[in-house]
Scaffold this motif. Structure first.
Motif, PDB file in Angstrom:
ATOM      1  N   VAL A  75       0.950  -1.046  -0.032  1.00  0.00           N
ATOM      2  CA  VAL A  75      -0.001   0.116   0.014  1.00  0.00           C
ATOM      3  C   VAL A  75       1.007   1.068   0.255  1.00  0.00           C
ATOM      4  O   VAL A  75       1.616   1.598   0.810  1.00  0.00           O
ATOM      5  N   LEU A  76       0.878   1.840  -1.121  1.00  0.00           N
ATOM      6  CA  LEU A  76       1.603   3.162  -1.056  1.00  0.00           C
ATOM      7  C   LEU A  76       0.787   4.385  -0.543  1.00  0.00           C
ATOM      8  O   LEU A  76       1.746   5.282  -0.025  1.00  0.00           O
ATOM      9  N   ALA A  77      -0.295   4.522  -0.492  1.00  0.00           N
ATOM     10  CA  ALA A  77      -0.853   5.479   0.608  1.00  0.00           C
ATOM     11  C   ALA A  77      -2.081   4.970   1.023  1.00  0.00           C
ATOM     12  O   ALA A  77      -2.580   4.327   0.325  1.00  0.00           O
ATOM     13  N   PHE A  78      -2.458   5.663   2.188  1.00  0.00           N
ATOM     14  CA  PHE A  78      -3.431   5.186   3.001  1.00  0.00           C
ATOM     15  C   PHE A  78      -4.011   6.466   3.879  1.00  0.00           C
ATOM     16  O   PHE A  78      -3.619   7.479   3.702  1.00  0.00           O
ATOM     17  N   THR A  79      -4.898   6.189   4.675  1.00  0.00           N
ATOM     18  CA  THR A  79      -5.719   7.282   5.310  1.00  0.00           C
ATOM     19  C   THR A  79      -5.821   6.935   6.825  1.00  0.00           C
ATOM     20  O   THR A  79      -5.548   5.824   7.308  1.00  0.00           O
ATOM     21  N   SER A  80      -5.774   7.726   7.558  1.00  0.00           N
ATOM     22  CA  SER A  80      -6.235   7.653   9.047  1.00  0.00           C
ATOM     23  C   SER A  80      -7.573   7.935   9.492  1.00  0.00           C
ATOM     24  O   SER A  80      -7.910   9.113  10.084  1.00  0.00           O
ATOM     25  N   MET A  81      -8.686   7.408   8.769  1.00  0.00           N
ATOM     26  CA  MET A  81      -9.964   7.729   8.858  1.00  0.00           C
ATOM     27  C   MET A  81     -10.318   7.616  10.485  1.00  0.00           C
ATOM     28  O   MET A  81     -10.308   6.662  11.070  1.00  0.00           O
ATOM     29  N   LEU A  82     -10.912   8.815  10.795  1.00  0.00           N
ATOM     30  CA  LEU A  82     -11.205   8.875  12.349  1.00  0.00           C
ATOM     31  C   LEU A  82     -12.638  10.066  12.166  1.00  0.00           C
ATOM     32  O   LEU A  82     -12.737  10.469  11.302  1.00  0.00           O
ATOM     33  N   TYR A  83     -13.227   9.703  13.340  1.00  0.00           N
ATOM     34  CA  TYR A  83     -14.801  10.628  13.389  1.00  0.00           C
ATOM     35  C   TYR A  83     -15.232  10.551  14.751  1.00  0.00           C
ATOM     36  O   TYR A  83     -15.037   9.930  15.833  1.00  0.00           O
ATOM     37  N   PRO A  84     -15.752  11.685  14.904  1.00  0.00           N
ATOM     38  CA  PRO A  84     -16.336  12.133  16.376  1.00  0.00           C
ATOM     39  C   PRO A  84     -17.773  11.527  16.382  1.00  0.00           C
ATOM     40  O   PRO A  84     -18.384  11.299  15.636  1.00  0.00           O
ATOM     41  N   HIS A  85     -17.831  11.262  17.641  1.00  0.00           N
ATOM     42  CA  HIS A  85     -19.529  11.080  18.124  1.00  0.00           C
ATOM     43  C   HIS A  85     -20.237  11.954  18.800  1.00  0.00           C
ATOM     44  O   HIS A  85     -21.125  11.673  19.132  1.00  0.00           O
ATOM     45  N   LYS A  86     -19.630  13.133  19.162  1.00  0.00           N
ATOM     46  CA  LYS A  86     -20.130  14.058  19.798  1.00  0.00           C
ATOM     47  C   LYS A  86     -19.236  15.451  19.699  1.00  0.00           C
ATOM     48  O   LYS A  86     -18.041  15.366  19.191  1.00  0.00           O
ATOM     49  N   ALA A  87     -19.968  16.526  20.148  1.00  0.00           N
ATOM     50  CA  ALA A  87     -19.191  17.774  20.126  1.00  0.00           C
ATOM     51  C   ALA A  87     -17.962  17.912  20.978  1.00  0.00           C
ATOM     52  O   ALA A  87     -17.704  17.154  21.927  1.00  0.00           O
ATOM     53  N   GLY A  88     -17.107  18.817  20.503  1.00  0.00           N
ATOM     54  CA  GLY A  88     -15.765  18.756  21.177  1.00  0.00           C
ATOM     55  C   GLY A  88     -14.645  17.699  20.920  1.00  0.00           C
ATOM     56  O   GLY A  88     -13.688  17.895  21.455  1.00  0.00           O
ATOM     57  N   MET A  89     -14.720  16.826  19.922  1.00  0.00           N
ATOM     58  CA  MET A  89     -13.818  16.008  19.726  1.00  0.00           C
ATOM     59  C   MET A  89     -12.976  16.012  18.378  1.00  0.00           C
ATOM     60  O   MET A  89     -12.100  15.727  18.250  1.00  0.00           O
ATOM     61  N   ALA A  90     -13.767  16.679  17.346  1.00  0.00           N
ATOM     62  CA  ALA A  90     -13.189  16.902  16.093  1.00  0.00           C
ATOM     63  C   ALA A  90     -11.755  17.467  15.981  1.00  0.00           C
ATOM     64  O   ALA A  90     -10.891  17.046  15.366  1.00  0.00           O
ATOM     65  N   GLU A  91     -11.891  18.556  16.575  1.00  0.00           N
ATOM     66  CA  GLU A  91     -10.541  19.337  16.580  1.00  0.00           C
ATOM     67  C   GLU A  91      -9.217  18.510  17.266  1.00  0.00           C
ATOM     68  O   GLU A  91      -8.204  18.682  16.753  1.00  0.00           O
ATOM     69  N   TRP A  92      -9.774  17.973  18.169  1.00  0.00           N
ATOM     70  CA  TRP A  92      -8.545  17.170  19.019  1.00  0.00           C
ATOM     71  C   TRP A  92      -8.189  15.976  18.247  1.00  0.00           C
ATOM     72  O   TRP A  92      -7.013  15.637  17.898  1.00  0.00           O
ATOM     73  N   LEU A  93      -9.232  15.379  17.444  1.00  0.00           N
ATOM     74  CA  LEU A  93      -8.767  14.297  16.594  1.00  0.00           C
ATOM     75  C   LEU A  93      -7.917  14.853  15.438  1.00  0.00           C
ATOM     76  O   LEU A  93      -7.130  13.914  14.895  1.00  0.00           O
ATOM     77  N   ASN A  94      -8.283  15.928  14.716  1.00  0.00           N
ATOM     78  CA  ASN A  94      -7.709  16.641  13.723  1.00  0.00           C
ATOM     79  C   ASN A  94      -5.834  16.780  14.077  1.00  0.00           C
ATOM     80  O   ASN A  94      -5.216  16.609  13.176  1.00  0.00           O
ATOM     81  N   SER A  95      -5.949  17.125  15.418  1.00  0.00           N
ATOM     82  CA  SER A  95      -4.404  17.436  15.911  1.00  0.00           C
ATOM     83  C   SER A  95      -3.742  16.419  15.836  1.00  0.00           C
ATOM     84  O   SER A  95      -2.542  16.136  15.467  1.00  0.00           O
ATOM     85  N   TRP A  96      -4.552  15.066  16.330  1.00  0.00           N
ATOM     86  CA  TRP A  96      -3.794  13.847  16.591  1.00  0.00           C
ATOM     87  C   TRP A  96      -3.366  13.403  14.991  1.00  0.00           C
ATOM     88  O   TRP A  96      -2.317  12.844  14.825  1.00  0.00           O
TER      89      TRP A  96
END
Length: 314
Positions: A75-96
């Protein structure tokens, strides 16, 4: 040599070599903070009741080992698919995810969003810092993509031409906002969005193929579709196979690694046995992804994303 003989014991890398492609581009793999991944794995461990079948995780490994496995698979390229289930998670997940992409050059810098105050700001920051793909999960997030809080974010992503892998089909279990209706309304309002419909829109395959024919920016990923596991739960309609050939430039390899209940190579064999030919396979497994994500290996020294500070234009 028969196809069956060729497949016996074949590795994903050998599969790619047999097709004459440099490797695989997988737009749907999951890497996320360990505490979040543990909860995802706990869900799959208990997923029997909603689906009526067990869902063993084949690649329940440490993070470094999972990265190494994808590289071994070619696999030459892949993704880190992540997703929030509530408010306040997305920006933290984006930082990670930004940190993970910086230390994992073959991972496409991935980000996510959620309908909440401030969403437009962190979506803009993610794109400007180099995010190349977003992930949205309408079933887990339990939100309507047409919520007003997301309107500017969709406009921003459409302007930046950043693809969004969106779980919007009603498999493995329906949600309040899954199915073609909410996404169809979203595309009517933002027709230039690049939406990658995860799982081929399973089980509403036909409806999502219709959307792909209607909107040039709609693509589909193969994640778990056509495999023995999914064919038992939500078989792909044979009558729609000719449309897969017609849309061969709009279909991308996705796997759901590591959260799959079978070996990685089974997804590749499932695509091959559709009988659509080697040219079709080359497009799906490598060429379409390479076209969508030029300069696939992107590490921390890659130039930053577009400057969106001048506002949003739809």
């Amino acid at each position: 040599m028969s196809a069956e003989t060729a497949q016996e014991g074949e590795t994903p890398r050998e599969f790619a070599v047999r097709l004459g492609i440099p490797g695989l581009v997988d737009v749907h793999t999951h890497f996320m903070p360990q505490n979040v991944l543990d909860k995802v794995w706990a869900y799959f461990d208990a997923v029997g009741p909603p689906t009526g079948t067990e869902w063993p995780i084949t690649y329940r490994e440490e993070e470094d080992r999972r990265v190494a496995l994808l590289r071994e698979f070619g696999v030459l390229a892949f993704t880190s698919m992540l997703y929030p289930h509530k408010a306040g998670m997305a920006e933290w997940l984006n930082s990670w995810a930004a940190d993970f992409a910086a230390r994992t050059p073959d991972c496409l810098h991935t980000a996510t969003l959620y309908p909440e105050p401030g969403a437009t700001g962190y979506v803009r920051r993610a794109v400007e810092s180099g995010a190349r793909v977003f992930k949205v999960h309408l079933q887990v997030g339990d939100f309507d993509p047409n919520e007003e809080a997301l309107d500017d974010s969709w406009g921003l992503l459409a302007d930046a031409r950043v693809p969004v892998v969106i779980h919007c089909g009603s498999g493995p279990a329906p949600g309040k906002f899954t199915g073609p209706g909410p996404v169809g309304r979203l595309l009517a309002r933002h027709p230039r969005l690049r939406l990658v419909v995860a799982h081929m829109g399973m089980p509403e395959y036909t409806d999502f193929l219709d959307l792909a024919e209607r909107y040039d920016g709609v693509l589909l990923d193969t994640t778990m579709a056509f495999t023995d596991f999914s064919e038992r739960l939500a078989p792909f309609p044979a009558a729609e196979l000719p449309r897969l050939r017609e849309l061969q430039g709009r279909i991308l390899l996705g796997s759901d690694f590591p959260n799959i209940p079978y070996p990685y190579v089974h997804q590749l064999h499932a695509l091959e046995r559709l009988g659509l030919g080697d040219d079709w396979l080359r497009r799906v497994l490598y060429e379409n992804g390479a076209a969508l994500f030029p300069d696939l290996s992107q590490g921390p020294d890659v130039p930053q994303g577009p400057d969106l500070s001048q506002g949003i234009h739809r």
